[in-house]
Design an enzyme around this catalytic site. Sequence first.
Site, PDB file in Angstrom:
ATOM      1  N   SER A 145       0.853  -1.195   0.000  1.00 61.18           N
ATOM      2  CA  SER A 145       0.000   0.000   0.000  1.00 61.18           C
ATOM      3  C   SER A 145       0.886   1.241   0.000  1.00 61.18           C
ATOM      4  CB  SER A 145      -0.866   0.005   1.262  1.00 61.18           C
ATOM      5  OG  SER A 145      -1.464   1.268   1.437  1.00 61.18           O
ATOM      6  N   TYR A 159      -1.939  -1.963  10.198  1.00 64.62           N
ATOM      7  CA  TYR A 159      -2.034  -2.274   8.772  1.00 64.62           C
ATOM      8  C   TYR A 159      -0.786  -1.799   8.035  1.00 64.62           C
ATOM      9  CZ  TYR A 159      -3.797  -1.812   3.946  1.00 64.62           C
ATOM     10  OH  TYR A 159      -3.963  -1.871   2.586  1.00 64.62           O
TER      11      TYR A 159
END
Length: 505
Positions: A145, A159
Amino acid sequence: MTVDLAGLRTALVTGASSGIGRALAEALAARGHDLVLVARDRTRLEALAERVRQQHAVGVEVLVADLTDPDGVARVGTRLTQTERPVDLVVNNAGDTVDASLGDVDVERLRRHVALNLGAVLTLTRTALPAMVARGRGAVVNVASVDVFVCKAGPAAVYSAGKVWVTVLTESLAQELRGTGVHAMALCPGLTDTEFSERNEVGETAPRRLGARSWSPADMADACLGDLARGRVVSVPGVRFRVTATLGRLVPYRPLGVLPTLARRRRSGLAGVDSRRALITSADSDLGGAVVRALLAAGTEVVLVGRTEDRMARLVESLGSAEQQAVEVVVADLAEPSDREDVCRRLRDQDRPVDLVVLGVERPSSSTSFSGTPLDVLQSELQAGPMAALEVLRAALSAMSAGGGGRIVTLPDAAGLDPGQSPTDAFLLSLTRSLGIGVLGSKVDVVAVIPPRSGALSRHSRREITGATRSGSLVVAPPRVALFDLACRVVPRAVRRRLATLIRR
Ligand SMILES: NC(=O)c1ccc[n+]([C@@H]2O[C@H](COP(=O)([O-])OP(=O)(O)OC[C@H]3O[C@@H](n4cnc5c(N)ncnc54)[C@H](OP(=O)(O)O)[C@@H]3O)[C@@H](O)[C@H]2O)c1
């Protein structure tokens, strides 16, 4: 190295039932690749399989598997080692996030998250590689990401640290695979219009609330395959996200330490408070032992956590009798869930509260390559590293918040500053930085101290560690390490390698 996509006959895509994974499967089918589609939702996978078979006349297999379940991962692994219709391209895309900050998240959800976002990526990559290397062709795309380049507080802290781990693992793998005909790439998407937020009950992300334009999964898939063909190691599609990534990579860790220092000036909280009782993990390492001695000398009681009973016993025997009275020993192998639970239980014991946790993690003892390390060893390192860090920090944060507050000091190695070097240390740095910012203004502090080299502790760095337990900024590093941190952001990799050798002398 450029990648000849046409030579990669069959692609396996995890998380192919929705979002980016589904778009990648469609884009690959449109380019003539046969597919193995993996996810939990059979109905969706079969509908997709039927559609792409009809539209593109490619072979499609459906493999229903829950990748948080070891049996599910093993079934996908079996497909990856099959010699008939071998898989040449693995896309580790399936992922989720947690729905709460680390101190509040349900531990089972946290374990499933790590199993999916880190564990499945590790296992499937390691399982697929030997056959690819033997054939002299293949590629692995791990979906990370753009969050890896920015500091995220709240639920996103966990995350993004996991995605940092995936990115650094992939970068290091790409170096290792040079010359084998096999390539590894981390895809770092920015905001993409999928079911991700809805499924994970995380609500709208800040960029979406601010009206930022999101990418379509189809455009993301095209950009990913384009970057793979170009041989990129880290793909960040889109100018806006590339600017974010570049700026994010330019900010060194250390200056962020100014933030908690400023915040602390505004309140009469922890600053200057010495610890009464500290818990130290990896106390049986040289670094851990040195921290223990420094803390005992400062009058702090210590709970030693380590897995080598003999070394712990030797450490205790080497202390004076008064110091021995101030020591409690917990023998625990943090790769084992039940042992981690013992440590967490000790942290939750409010009758003997711990107000300082010094978290050193175990690192691989050998310098063996990823492909040369057996899968069970890699899995155990994941448990003893990121998983243990998350569970211990979770217990410490919640116990300290419910009790009288405290400080958490993590001890990442300087290698974590250098992209592509140490996934575990990069994970720990990212997590510490995000948690440190997330707890600003609360009665808990989170600080990282980077010693010059794990194992060897100079007098200077010992001072840094004990100093951080009192004053602390977010990331404390001796000047040489701080310089290395800056160099990692502005100096090319080859020059950095030499610098790293110099600072580790
Ligand atoms: N969307 C974004 O803005 C964005 C940004 C950066 C990175 N990413 C990353 O992109 C990847 C794909 O996310 P997405 O946005 O496309 O999300 P999504 O629409 O929620 O898709 C997630 C996929 O993962 C699968 N999955 C979830 N849990 C699974 C499990 N336990 N076992 C097997 N498969 C599982 C889901 O299928 P089943 O439910 O059928 O199992 C689904 O196909 C993720 O790694 C995510 O972190 C997304």
